[in-house]
Scaffold this motif. Structure first.
Motif, PDB file in Angstrom:
ATOM      1  N   ALA A 176       0.827  -1.205   0.000  1.00  0.00           N
ATOM      2  CA  ALA A 176       0.000   0.000   0.000  1.00  0.00           C
ATOM      3  C   ALA A 176       0.863   1.257   0.000  1.00  0.00           C
ATOM      4  O   ALA A 176       0.495   2.276  -0.571  1.00  0.00           O
ATOM      5  CB  ALA A 176      -0.931   0.000   1.211  1.00  0.00           C
ATOM      6  N   HIS A 177       2.024   1.171   0.630  1.00  0.00           N
ATOM      7  CA  HIS A 177       2.886   2.349   0.746  1.00  0.00           C
ATOM      8  C   HIS A 177       3.694   2.614  -0.520  1.00  0.00           C
ATOM      9  O   HIS A 177       3.898   3.761  -0.910  1.00  0.00           O
ATOM     10  CB  HIS A 177       3.843   2.180   1.930  1.00  0.00           C
ATOM     11  CG  HIS A 177       4.737   3.354   2.164  1.00  0.00           C
ATOM     12  ND1 HIS A 177       6.019   3.447   1.645  1.00  0.00           N
ATOM     13  CD2 HIS A 177       4.525   4.508   2.834  1.00  0.00           C
ATOM     14  CE1 HIS A 177       6.542   4.602   1.997  1.00  0.00           C
ATOM     15  NE2 HIS A 177       5.666   5.262   2.717  1.00  0.00           N
ATOM     16  N   SER A 178       4.165   1.540  -1.152  1.00  0.00           N
ATOM     17  CA  SER A 178       5.096   1.706  -2.268  1.00  0.00           C
ATOM     18  C   SER A 178       4.618   1.095  -3.578  1.00  0.00           C
ATOM     19  O   SER A 178       5.320   1.197  -4.581  1.00  0.00           O
ATOM     20  CB  SER A 178       6.448   1.077  -1.896  1.00  0.00           C
ATOM     21  OG  SER A 178       6.922   1.581  -0.662  1.00  0.00           O
ATOM     22  N   GLY A 179       3.459   0.442  -3.547  1.00  0.00           N
ATOM     23  CA  GLY A 179       2.976  -0.210  -4.759  1.00  0.00           C
ATOM     24  C   GLY A 179       3.592  -1.587  -4.943  1.00  0.00           C
ATOM     25  O   GLY A 179       4.507  -1.981  -4.213  1.00  0.00           O
TER      26      GLY A 179
ATOM     27  N   LYS B  37       5.227  -2.947  -7.700  1.00  0.00           N
ATOM     28  CA  LYS B  37       6.577  -2.904  -8.262  1.00  0.00           C
ATOM     29  C   LYS B  37       7.562  -2.218  -7.322  1.00  0.00           C
ATOM     30  O   LYS B  37       8.750  -2.520  -7.338  1.00  0.00           O
ATOM     31  CB  LYS B  37       6.558  -2.187  -9.612  1.00  0.00           C
ATOM     32  CG  LYS B  37       5.711  -2.867 -10.675  1.00  0.00           C
ATOM     33  CD  LYS B  37       6.456  -3.971 -11.390  1.00  0.00           C
ATOM     34  CE  LYS B  37       7.538  -3.426 -12.305  1.00  0.00           C
ATOM     35  NZ  LYS B  37       8.102  -4.466 -13.190  1.00  0.00           N
TER      36      LYS B  37
ATOM     37  N   THR C  67      -2.391   1.894 -11.367  1.00  0.00           N
ATOM     38  CA  THR C  67      -1.119   1.436 -11.916  1.00  0.00           C
ATOM     39  C   THR C  67      -0.897  -0.062 -11.669  1.00  0.00           C
ATOM     40  O   THR C  67       0.114  -0.610 -12.099  1.00  0.00           O
ATOM     41  CB  THR C  67       0.065   2.207 -11.297  1.00  0.00           C
ATOM     42  OG1 THR C  67       0.200   1.829  -9.933  1.00  0.00           O
ATOM     43  CG2 THR C  67      -0.158   3.698 -11.405  1.00  0.00           C
TER      44      THR C  67
ATOM     45  N   GLN D  93      -1.444  -3.229 -12.831  1.00  0.00           N
ATOM     46  CA  GLN D  93      -1.908  -3.989 -13.998  1.00  0.00           C
ATOM     47  C   GLN D  93      -2.299  -5.399 -13.601  1.00  0.00           C
ATOM     48  O   GLN D  93      -2.887  -6.147 -14.360  1.00  0.00           O
ATOM     49  CB  GLN D  93      -0.847  -4.037 -15.098  1.00  0.00           C
ATOM     50  CG  GLN D  93       0.540  -4.367 -14.641  1.00  0.00           C
ATOM     51  CD  GLN D  93       1.317  -3.116 -14.274  1.00  0.00           C
ATOM     52  OE1 GLN D  93       1.143  -2.590 -13.179  1.00  0.00           O
ATOM     53  NE2 GLN D  93       2.157  -2.646 -15.160  1.00  0.00           N
TER      54      GLN D  93
END
Lengths: 181, 181
Positions: A19-22, A24, A105, A107
């Motif tokens: 949640a913080h950095s995505g 990837k 973002t 995908q």
DNA sequence: GTCTATACTTCGATAGAC
DNA sequence: GTCTATCGAAGTATAGAC
């Protein structure tokens, strides 16, 4: 079902980190360091990084699907009110997970395992708009939906639930004012 | 200022790719492939991947700062209306860039070059709330702000501007209804 | 200005000892 | 169940030919 502590710890840390950095932006190294184990341990408990992500998201996704299924029998306005309150409650219970479900973002959500979520978000948006087909009304519903998800992630206020429900109803239920200024 | 076509092409492609996949989710390979050049060419025109990101973001960040500076002399309600319309216009001109500025996973914005944006977003949020200190009102402003940014990114409607301004004013200017249902 | 080739790092994932 | 060691792939960035 609460078997291995390490496994649950991994899921918890992964949720925060994703949640913080995505997706990837989060490495197995990051998660392992915060859990206090090695990368190999992560991949003993889970088949892959994607499997961690998927399992961490599953409960929120399931409850999201259950929520969406409950509005069919209600009329437009009743469904709208129930959707607003139900969705806010869901978001408050699964802040990090829902924010990832709504992450454009990622995908990831277009993969078979999660593509069932896309029509659900559209359905929910429709119910938020009291099933109106007016483009401006639908757009307002999207704005509110996205805004709730984004804001809830890093707030801890006790009045958060009522405040979120309040702004949603004000934006979506209040009749459109005359735009004379 | 429009010197080399390749350089501008890189910035344009990078904006799309960063907005679609995030900073970490976009590789130099991705950008180079879509531009039709090699990775080395990217790094001839820019010092690093981060430099591409920073330069792509700069115009939007500058205009965002200019926008925020224009409300100090106005009273609360006038500033609020001007902020709503001005911000919607800014978002429509720089959809991809603004969405990246508001991307919580972009740890990039905490770096020196962009940390000036953080107080600006707080200021704008305050003006959206008509400078109220009521937590629920501030929260409503955050919801609307985040919602506008998120929704605008992949919409192309002609009525988008008016619809976004409409929902913002309805949510923020309309008096709070009695919650009796 | 653009390319190929390559150096160096980090990634996700596997193998095998314990 | 957890570790160290390592693999192959992909990442950013550099060097040098053209």
């Amino acid at each position: 079902m609460v078997r291995t502590s390490t496994r649950d710890e991994i899921l918890s840390v992964a949720a925060e980190q994703f949640a913080h950095s995505g997706f990837k932006g989060t490495s197995l190294q990051d998660i392992a360091a915060r859990v206090g184990c090695s990368k190999a341990t992560l991949l003993y408990h889970f088949a892959s990084k994607e499997a961690i992500f998927a399992e961490m998201l599953a409960p929120a996704a399931r409850e999201f699907a259950e929520l969406s299924a409950g509005f069919a029998a209600l009329d437009d306005r009743a469904a709208q009110a129930a959707a607003i309150e139900g969705f806010v409650d869901l978001v408050l219970r699964y802040r990090r997970e829902i924010s990832l479900i709504y992450d454009g973002t990622a995908q990831f959500l277009q993969e078979p395992a999660f593509e069932f979520l896309l029509p659900l978000t559209e359905d929910l948006c429709s119910v938020f708009a009291a099933r109106s087909t007016d483009p401006a009304t639908r757009l307002a519903a999207e704005v509110v939906l996205a805004g709730i998800v984004t804001v809830a992630i890093d707030k801890d206020d006790e009045g958060l639930r009522e405040a979120l429900i309040g702004v949603a109803k004000r934006a979506l239920i209040t009749p459109i004012p005359h735009d004379k200024d």
